[in-house]
Design an enzyme around this catalytic site. Structure first.
Site, PDB file in Angstrom:
ATOM      1  N   CYS A   1      24.375  38.178  44.798  1.00 42.52           N
ATOM      2  CA  CYS A   1      24.652  39.287  43.877  1.00 42.52           C
ATOM      3  C   CYS A   1      23.377  39.909  43.288  1.00 42.52           C
ATOM      4  O   CYS A   1      23.289  41.133  43.128  1.00 42.52           O
ATOM      5  CB  CYS A   1      25.566  38.802  42.749  1.00 42.52           C
ATOM      6  SG  CYS A   1      25.247  37.124  42.203  1.00 42.52           S
TER       7      CYS A   1
ATOM      8  N   HIS B   1      24.495  41.532  36.139  1.00 49.18           N
ATOM      9  CA  HIS B   1      23.147  40.960  36.221  1.00 49.18           C
ATOM     10  C   HIS B   1      22.122  42.061  35.927  1.00 49.18           C
ATOM     11  O   HIS B   1      22.145  43.133  36.549  1.00 49.18           O
ATOM     12  CB  HIS B   1      22.869  40.409  37.613  1.00 49.18           C
ATOM     13  CG  HIS B   1      23.690  39.197  37.978  1.00 49.18           C
ATOM     14  ND1 HIS B   1      24.457  38.506  37.087  1.00 49.18           N
ATOM     15  CD2 HIS B   1      23.814  38.546  39.161  1.00 49.18           C
ATOM     16  CE1 HIS B   1      25.038  37.482  37.708  1.00 49.18           C
ATOM     17  NE2 HIS B   1      24.668  37.481  38.963  1.00 49.18           N
TER      18      HIS B   1
HETATM   19  P1  NAP Z   1      34.453  29.900  42.005  1.00 50.56           P
HETATM   20  O1  NAP Z   1      34.900  30.740  40.881  1.00 50.56           O
HETATM   21  O2  NAP Z   1      34.033  28.509  41.731  1.00 50.56           O
HETATM   22  O3  NAP Z   1      35.647  29.878  43.104  1.00 50.56           O
HETATM   23  C1  NAP Z   1      35.605  29.031  44.218  1.00 50.56           C
HETATM   24  C2  NAP Z   1      36.837  29.231  45.070  1.00 50.56           C
HETATM   25  O4  NAP Z   1      36.753  28.392  46.226  1.00 50.56           O
HETATM   26  C3  NAP Z   1      38.147  28.856  44.380  1.00 50.56           C
HETATM   27  O5  NAP Z   1      39.179  29.662  44.918  1.00 50.56           O
HETATM   28  C4  NAP Z   1      38.354  27.406  44.816  1.00 50.56           C
HETATM   29  O6  NAP Z   1      39.718  27.027  44.850  1.00 50.56           O
HETATM   30  C5  NAP Z   1      37.853  27.464  46.242  1.00 50.56           C
HETATM   31  N1  NAP Z   1      37.378  26.161  46.702  1.00 50.56           N
HETATM   32  C6  NAP Z   1      36.519  25.313  46.074  1.00 50.56           C
HETATM   33  N2  NAP Z   1      36.350  24.192  46.817  1.00 50.56           N
HETATM   34  C7  NAP Z   1      37.130  24.334  47.906  1.00 50.56           C
HETATM   35  C8  NAP Z   1      37.433  23.506  49.032  1.00 50.56           C
HETATM   36  N3  NAP Z   1      36.867  22.309  49.198  1.00 50.56           N
HETATM   37  N4  NAP Z   1      38.299  23.972  49.959  1.00 50.56           N
HETATM   38  C9  NAP Z   1      38.903  25.181  49.816  1.00 50.56           C
HETATM   39  N5  NAP Z   1      38.670  26.006  48.757  1.00 50.56           N
HETATM   40  C10 NAP Z   1      37.792  25.588  47.836  1.00 50.56           C
HETATM   41  O7  NAP Z   1      33.229  30.579  42.794  1.00 50.56           O
HETATM   42  P2  NAP Z   1      32.845  32.137  42.909  1.00 50.56           P
HETATM   43  O8  NAP Z   1      31.923  32.499  41.836  1.00 50.56           O
HETATM   44  O9  NAP Z   1      34.061  32.923  43.142  1.00 50.56           O
HETATM   45  O10 NAP Z   1      31.927  32.118  44.219  1.00 50.56           O
HETATM   46  C11 NAP Z   1      32.471  32.026  45.503  1.00 50.56           C
HETATM   47  C12 NAP Z   1      31.368  32.250  46.530  1.00 50.56           C
HETATM   48  O11 NAP Z   1      30.817  33.547  46.348  1.00 50.56           O
HETATM   49  C13 NAP Z   1      30.202  31.260  46.422  1.00 50.56           C
HETATM   50  O12 NAP Z   1      29.714  30.987  47.711  1.00 50.56           O
HETATM   51  C14 NAP Z   1      29.191  32.036  45.593  1.00 50.56           C
HETATM   52  O13 NAP Z   1      27.874  31.623  45.812  1.00 50.56           O
HETATM   53  C15 NAP Z   1      29.410  33.451  46.118  1.00 50.56           C
HETATM   54  N6  NAP Z   1      29.048  34.531  45.200  1.00 50.56           N
HETATM   55  C16 NAP Z   1      29.475  34.510  43.909  1.00 50.56           C
HETATM   56  C17 NAP Z   1      29.131  35.578  43.080  1.00 50.56           C
HETATM   57  C18 NAP Z   1      29.550  35.633  41.628  1.00 50.56           C
HETATM   58  O14 NAP Z   1      29.095  36.545  40.919  1.00 50.56           O
HETATM   59  N7  NAP Z   1      30.360  34.714  41.132  1.00 50.56           N
HETATM   60  C19 NAP Z   1      28.398  36.645  43.571  1.00 50.56           C
HETATM   61  C20 NAP Z   1      27.993  36.631  44.909  1.00 50.56           C
HETATM   62  C21 NAP Z   1      28.328  35.579  45.710  1.00 50.56           C
HETATM   63  P3  NAP Z   1      40.439  26.157  43.680  1.00 50.56           P
HETATM   64  O15 NAP Z   1      40.685  27.100  42.545  1.00 50.56           O
HETATM   65  O16 NAP Z   1      41.681  25.703  44.353  1.00 50.56           O
HETATM   66  O17 NAP Z   1      39.494  25.053  43.322  1.00 50.56           O
END
Ligand code: NAP
Length: 358
Positions: free
Chosen positions: A158, A251
């Site tokens: 991001c 950000h």
């Molecule tokens: P998050 O809020 O922690 O969400 C993670 C998601 O993945 C939830 O739906 C979770 O499901 C699922 N998950 C976790 N462990 C899993 C497993 N073992 N098997 C299947 N599903 C699983 O994370 P996020 O911020 O959305 O980020 C997701 C991705 O996008 C990451 O790779 C992060 O680096 C990237 N990213 C994030 C942002 C940001 O601003 N947040 C920006 C750019 C990129 P449950 O609810 O069932 O646990």
């Protein structure tokens, strides 16, 4: 899976599976895809904690008052489920995303991912739709390797997407020679529930694991080219410091740049204001009219006031002034879960569909 074309108005929309559907980015995907003219969310995947539940029961919905009604009752599937949807958007954590995305691409799914695993892959486009759509050339090589019509196109981190949007027009017009950047990253960048509140309220955390390396290497890949069958990174150095601040979304980055061709402040501002890419030329459904917005006020951009510019799809630049060490310095702000994640993937998917890559 055969090739996919833009559905006719009123025709059957293209099915999308959301991986990581309950998380911070997954929720944005669902919110932004509601009422989309070409795509419809049909499948949801999350962890064992959520599998088998209806989405409304599994997700702690935070991004708008209500879950879109078409999605609320969909059952959440597990990582090993066979998916029907030709398009897959991924917001899985990187500890599980890599293998799953590779398998699904081999099965013929078109993957648009936010996870870091494949970003630096030798034949994987790391794409910001306005900046480097030419990197889609790598899909021929990738499809041959996978032996499938499927592929993976990744988003940058991001912070990198927010930075690259204003750097790209400067690099094209004047040649960027060096960048120093310090980020002030929002809490939602760490996902949900993310950083414990007692670690973040009344505080600044001067370290985000792996983030500085990503900002440095991804910027070079995105602003480089695809030549002779390989990615050639842009040759300039990026020195990054990444911090976490108690802001909910958005950000902010303080940036200094050295340029090869000397340019006035007015010339930099003109390069930003005139910046257009394929999404704007094709008038894609999620394309911001302006991917870079310039604010003239001396106290902008601010996360609270500017993160929703162009529906969260723009980088907002301000505070342009001379830098006594490099040439120019400025502040840029981007919405991390919209332009920095879900919105950027949707725009890449729209571009892929409109350009016939799907
Ligand atoms: P998050 O809020 O922690 O969400 C993670 C998601 O993945 C939830 O739906 C979770 O499901 C699922 N998950 C976790 N462990 C899993 C497993 N073992 N098997 C299947 N599903 C699983 O994370 P996020 O911020 O959305 O980020 C997701 C991705 O996008 C990451 O790779 C992060 O680096 C990237 N990213 C994030 C942002 C940001 O601003 N947040 C920006 C750019 C990129 P449950 O609810 O069932 O646990």
């Amino acid at each position: 899976m055969s090739s996919i074309a833009v559905p006719p108005a009123g025709g059957e929309k293209i099915g999308v599976a959301v991986l990581g559907a309950t998380g911070a980015v997954g929720q944005r995907f669902i919110q932004l895809l509601e009422g989309h003219p070409w795509f419809a969310v049909r499948e949801l995947v999350a962890s064992d904690r959520s599998v088998g539940k209806a989405y409304a029961e599994a997700a702690n919905w935070l991004v708008s008052p209500d879950i879109p009604p078409d999605v609320a009752g969909l059952p959440v599937k597990g990582l090993d489920a066979r998916l029907e949807s030709p398009v897959v958007v991924s917001s899985l954590p990187s500890d599980v995303a890599g293998n799953v995305e590779s398998r699904l691409a081999k099965e013929g799914h078109r993957i648009f991912s936010n996870a870091s695993n494949h970003r630096m892959g030798a034949d994987v486009p790391l794409m910001v739709a306005e900046v480097n759509p030419d990197h889609a050339e790598a899909l021929h090589t990738q499809r041959k390797r996978l032996g499938s019509e499927g592929f993976i196109i990744t988003n940058g981190n991001c912070t990198t997407i927010t930075l690259v949007l204003p750097l790209a027009p400067l690099h094209r017009a004047f040649g960027v020679e060096a960048v120093i950047v310090t980020s002030l990253q929002a809490a939602s960048g760490a996902g949900y529930p993310g950083v414990p509140s007692l670690d973040l309220i009344d505080n600044v955390v001067p370290y985000i694991g792996g983030e500085e390396e990503k900002l440095q290497s991804e910027t070079a890949k995105m602003l480089g080219g695809w030549q002779g069958g390989q990615f050639r990174p842009a040759p300039f150095p990026v020195s990054a410091t990444c911090t976490r601040v108690p802001v909910r979304d958005g950000h902010t980055e303080s940036v200094s740049v050295r340029l090869r061709a000397k340019a006035s402040g007015d010339e930099l501002i003109a390069a930003w204001r005139e910046f257009r890419g394929r999404p704007q030329e094709l008038n894609l459904p999620s394309a911001p009219k302006h991917a870079v917005i310039v604010r003239d006020e001396q106290d902008r951009p601010q996360p609270n006031r500017d993160r929703m510019a162009e529906h969260g799809m723009a980088s907002v630049v301000g505070r342009l002034r001379p830098c006594p060490i490099l040439d120019w310095k400025f502040v840029v702000l981007g919405h991390n879960t919209i332009r920095g994640a879900a919105g950027a993937s949707i725009l890449n998917a729209e571009l892929a569909l409109a350009e016939g890559w799907l």
